[in-house]
Scaffold this active site. Structure first.
Site, PDB file in Angstrom:
ATOM      1  N   GLU A   1       0.817  -1.215   0.000  1.00  5.81           N
ATOM      2  CA  GLU A   1       0.000   0.000   0.000  1.00  5.81           C
ATOM      3  C   GLU A   1       0.858   1.277   0.000  1.00  5.81           C
ATOM      4  OE1 GLU A   1      -2.850  -0.052   3.172  1.00  5.81           O
ATOM      5  OE2 GLU A   1      -3.807  -1.880   2.494  1.00  5.81           O
TER       6      GLU A   1
ATOM      7  N   GLU B   1      -5.153  -8.812   1.271  1.00  6.57           N
ATOM      8  CA  GLU B   1      -5.680  -8.399   2.578  1.00  6.57           C
ATOM      9  C   GLU B   1      -7.166  -8.166   2.429  1.00  6.57           C
ATOM     10  OE1 GLU B   1      -3.888  -5.127   4.847  1.00  6.57           O
ATOM     11  OE2 GLU B   1      -1.904  -5.758   4.166  1.00  6.57           O
TER      12      GLU B   1
END
Ligand code: BGP
Length: 458
Positions: free
Chosen positions: A165, A363
């Site tokens: 991320e 995730e």
């Protein structure tokens, strides 16, 4: 019965800084979190800092057994740069080499596919003190670190990841003051984003040179931006939100180039980062082999209600307001919307616009504050988490039936872990961690996940 493809993997993701913990003689150097916690512990929920975590450094052997008990066929963690190279660009810490080799061998010995990420928000403090990701020297230090990792652990890792991320440290570090250096500096933020992408592309290049048969990718939070309505102003807001939040790393990583509209916007705000002409060739020629996609909640936006103040520092959100859709389904224990269909939309986008690149859902999970209230007869009865996972898997399965190239599902996370400023506030694990004595107990979802994996569906 919903069945997934035969080669589909099941598992979880965690990261080094969120699980390992720290011992006085382990040789690890400070990263920005270690430093920041000492400076400002009050910023961290209940003042629990990164040295505690779930003590994976000491208990990895038993924790790896929990992977089997919860049905893992894949496991993702990260190397802590500040453990391997305490000052970021100097000597290698031999205890770290030993630790990571043992962990990785332990994963492989259990027959589990291993995904290793090189960077999960954790810059060595010594590099931050030299300017951090604003400086090109950090890109070069990262490239050296990545090369060392490929050389030292390349025989054990199935899939490499350059960054997790990467937009998050940009937003949180240079706009919203939630990650160190916790400043408001748009120019620096854009430079950091650019340097992070360059570092990622250089790592892809190094990986392909050093371990030609390996796979390397990047993990992005590819939340689709949904417009409030089909009014052109709302649609434009969603398009621009997605440019900054997703395409800023997705396009250079997968297509080798930035979207022209993003380049134009950045230039219009006089924020074009410093770059060298040959960088663009590095980015163009070193695309990832696959993507990791993190998805928790949708991004809903509307056209901004107010015109931007021309004197205020630039924020991408001058182009969009966050929008709370009436009647949205919520996870009340975390305050996040639940929108399972997002998984399907991500899959369709990758199929249509990104050459159907191979990907894994790296995730997805349900954070719950105060989860101990769901304990019955000694076990957390987290039926809500099972429902959450099932809902998202139904959408993923539908997408795969329609041709999505998704190879696995990794839940966040296997044992409750420390999460930055939120510390242990939101529990996500398939396994419960008791912070008072570090004991572990499998939750109902952990037992269910094992069946899910064994049946390759539900
Ligand atoms: C993701 C991060 C993870 C993890 C997760 C949960 O964005 O990659 O590191 O922290 O969010 O976040 P939180 O605990 O704030 O709910």
């Amino acid at each position: 019965m919903i069945r997934f493809p035969d080669d589909f993997v099941w598992g979880s993701s965690t990261s080094g800084p969120q699980s390992e913990g720290r011992l006085p003689d382990d040789g690890k150097g400070d990263n920005t979190w270690d430093y920041w916690f000492r400076q400002a512990p009050e910023k961290f929920h209940n003042q629990v800092g990164p040295e505690v975590t779930s003590t994976f450094y000491e208990h990895y052997e038993t924790d790896l057994d929990y992977l089997l008990e919860t049905g893992h066929t894949a496991f993702r963690t990260s190397i802590q740069w500040s453990r391997l190279i305490p000052d970021g660009d100097g000597e290698v810490n031999p205890k770290a080499v030993d630790f990571y080799r043992k962990v990785f061998e332990g994963v492989k010995a259990r027959g589990i596919e291993l995904l290793v990420n090189l960077y999960h928000f954790d810059l060595p403090m010594a590099l931050e003190l030299k300017g951090g990701w604003v400086e090109r020297s950090t890109v070069l230090a990262y490239e050296r670190y990545a090369r060392l990792c490929f050389e030292m652990f390349g025989d054990l890792v199935d899939r490499w990841i350059t960054f997790n991320e990467p937009i998050v440290p940009v937003e949180c570090g240079y706009f919203y003051q939630l990650h160190y250096p916790a400043t408001v500096d748009p120019k620096a933020g854009i430079q950091v984003a650019y340097h992070t992408q360059l570092a990622s592309s250089l790592a892809v290049k190094a990986c392909h040179e050093l371990i030609p048969d390996s796979k390397i990718g990047i993990v992005l939070n590819l939340t689709p931006a949904y417009p409030r309505s089909q009014h052109p102003a709302d649609v434009k807001a969603a398009r621009i939100a997605e440019l900054f939040q997703a395409k800023s790393f997705l396009d250079p990583s997968v297509k080798g180039a930035y979207p022209q509209e993003l380049i134009d916007l950045i230039r219009m705000h006089d924020l074009t980062p410093a770059y060298q002409a040959e960088d663009l060739e590095v980015i163009r020629e070193n695309c990832v082999d696959y993507l990791g996609v993190n998805y928790y909640q949708p991004l809903r936006v509307a056209a901004p209600r107010y015109a931007a103040n021309p004197e205020a520092p630039f924020f991408p959100s001058v182009y969009f307001d966050h929008y709370e859709m009436p009647g949205r389904k919520m996870n009340p224990h975390r305050g996040w919307e639940i929108y399972e269909r997002g998984v399907y939309d991500i899959a369709q986008n990758l199929k249509k616009n990104y050459g159907n690149i191979e990907w894994l859902l790296t995730e997805n999970g349900m954070g719950v504050e105060g989860e101990e209230k769901f304990r019955k007869n000694g076990q957390i009865q987290d039926d809500y988490r099972i429902e959450f996972i099932k809902g998202h898997l139904l959408e993923l399965h539908r997408a795969i039936q329609e041709g999505a190239n998704c190879k696995g599902y990794l839940v966040w996370t296997f044992i409750d872990c420390w999460s930055w400023l939120n510390s242990y506030k939101n529990r996500y694990g398939l396994v419960e961690l008791d912070l008072t004595d570090q004991s572990r107990r499998i939750k109902k979802s952990g037992l269910w996940f094992k069946q899910l994996s064994q049946n390759n569906g539900f």
